[in-house]
Enzyme design. Structure first.
Site, mmCIF file in Angstrom:
data_model
loop_
_atom_site.group_PDB
_atom_site.id
_atom_site.type_symbol
_atom_site.label_atom_id
_atom_site.label_comp_id
_atom_site.label_asym_id
_atom_site.label_seq_id
_atom_site.Cartn_x
_atom_site.Cartn_y
_atom_site.Cartn_z
ATOM 1 C CE LYS A 68 78.108 45.774 6.440
ATOM 2 N NZ LYS A 68 77.293 45.289 5.212
ATOM 3 C CB SER A 146 73.929 45.929 4.980
ATOM 4 O OG SER A 146 74.439 44.979 5.183
ATOM 5 C CB SER A 170 74.917 44.070 2.475
ATOM 6 O OG SER A 170 73.847 43.972 2.851
#
Length: 441
Positions: A68, A146, A170
């Site tokens: 990420k 996210s 997330s």
């Protein structure tokens, strides 16, 4: 050699070559913020050479992973899905979690797109675009956030693992919406050094894969605290199903999938007990003024807001600014109220093996209406975050497992436990995964 939960039918070099080609396809648009074609190819070739020599680099030997965009990779500025960080000092080292993955033989394909600064459960990004949810090839649906790119990279088969973070869901939200498995352990399990902060009190590092065993293999490397890999016997286990908050505003597809799941669990010999758990309804009031994420993100990013708020997603700016001007007294009282709430939650859940609820109350909504309409965006964002965020507030451990029937849009079953109960929960979730897979056939 690689864990049996990951693909070993092709060489690492073949998997990297396939991922490189597929990353340029329309389906993978907006998944990556960076793709390390040359580095991944070199690592894969080294893995294959070691395989031919009868040697292994570790438990993730040749496993393709993505990272990420809010996690440090040495030599690069950590952008966290934005542009305002451009020009800041590059990371001197990989985040410890990333270094441990490399040391275990993993192949890092690239960095994945995300909601800017990890501050949304929807996955929309105005700077880099929004990756479409692969579960629906006819309509562009949100991937969840996210960790949007992380989930889509796995759902498309580009990577076997998406390494990501979870502050209020997330990991579990995109896992649920994309039909994958996501695991957020107790916060202290995996070091957060080298991870750009959203909320120091809530941020957790974890992973998205296609199986529980996949997440367990990755967690064992990142945490250096392996969890059990033998499934519990469902007969005699006790599951709490809270009637407060977690079942509100659930759409028909999710309601049916959740009902089917509970029926299967009951038929397998487990006790499914409805409980009030009224304290779940108190979290919003206890979080005033502001809440941990706005207060702590404003503290972490105020300099960036001051120099370049116009270069940050305005929806993110609006939420961060809720944390401006909160006094130290109010902030400390927020912590005190949380600790008292956690103690109450522990009492409520004592004697249960896990708590069950839908991960999110809806299937993935369409992207376009949420880009155009702030009111619609914030309504969906609140609903997507509501259930998983309660577990972060509890500092619990939590999984999302696919539980929809074949042919339906993905639905997640969230299975959660108290802080430090990761080992027991792993055995429970392995048993539940076997059961849920019967729905997907």
């Amino acid at each position: 050699m690689p864990q049996i939960c990951f693909d070993t039918s092709t060489t690492a070099a073949q998997r990297v070559a396939s991922a490189t080609e597929d990353a340029a396809s329309p389906a993978a648009q907006h998944v990556f913020t960076q793709f390390y074609a040359d580095g991944a190819r070199a690592t894969a070739q080294n893995c294959d050479a070691e395989t031919l020599a009868g040697r292994s680099l570790g438990t993730l030997h040749g496993v393709c992973i993505t990272i990420k965009d809010n996690i440090d990779v040495a030599g690069e500025t950590t952008m966290a899905g934005g542009v305002v960080c451009d020009g800041e000092t590059p990371a001197l080292h990989d985040a410890p979690a990333v270094q441990r993955l490399r040391d275990a033989g993993a192949v890092v394909l690239g960095k994945t797109n995300m909601s800017e600064f990890a501050f949304s459960g929807v996955g929309i990004n105005p700077h880099h675009g929004t990756p479409a949810n692969p579960a629906d090839t006819l309509h562009a649906r949100v991937p969840g956030g996210s960790s949007s790119g992380a989930a889509v990279s796995v759902a498309l088969g580009l990577a076997e693992v998406g390494i990501c973070t979870d502050t209020g869901g997330s990991i579990r939200i995109p896992a649920a919406l994309c039909g994958l498995v996501g695991y957020k352990g107790t916060q202290v399990r995996i070091p957060r050094t080298g991870v750009m902060e959203l909320s120091r009190s809530l941020d957790t590092v974890g992973s998205i894969t296609r199986s529980v065993r996949g997440c367990l293999a990755v967690d064992a490397v990142m945490s250096q605290q392996p969890l059990p890999t033998d499934a519990a016997h469902l007969k005699g286990l006790r599951f709490a199903v809270p009637q407060t908050l977690m079942l509100d505003d659930v759409d028909a597809t999710v309601a049916q999938a959740f009902s089917n799941s509970l029926k299967l669990i009951h038929e397998a010999g487990a006790q499914v007990v409805e409980i009030p758990f009224k304290a779940l309804g108190d979290i919003a009031a206890l979080s005033m003024p502001g809440g941990f994420s706005p207060i702590e993100s404003y503290a972490a990013h105020h300099a960036r807001l001051e120099r370049g708020a116009d270069r940050i997603d305005p929806r993110v700016v609006a939420r961060m600014m809720l944390g401006k001007g909160i006094s130290a007294q109010d902030y400390l009282e927020l912590h005190n109220r949380r600790q008292a709430w956690i103690a109450e939650a522990q009492q409520t859940l004592q004697g249960f093996d896990a708590m069950l609820c839908p991960t999110v109350p809806m299937v993935a909504p369409l992207i376009e209406p949420l880009i155009k309409d702030d009111e619609a965006f914030f309504k969906v964002n609140r609903l997507l975050l509501r259930n998983p965020a309660a577990i972060n507030y509890m500092d619990g451990c939590s999984w999302s497992l696919p539980c929809q029937e074949a042919g339906q849009l993905p639905v997640g079953l969230m299975v959660s436990g108290l802080a430090g109960h990761d080992a027991h929960l792993a055995r429970v979730v392995l048993a539940l995964e076997n059961l849920m897979n019967s729905l997907l056939r």
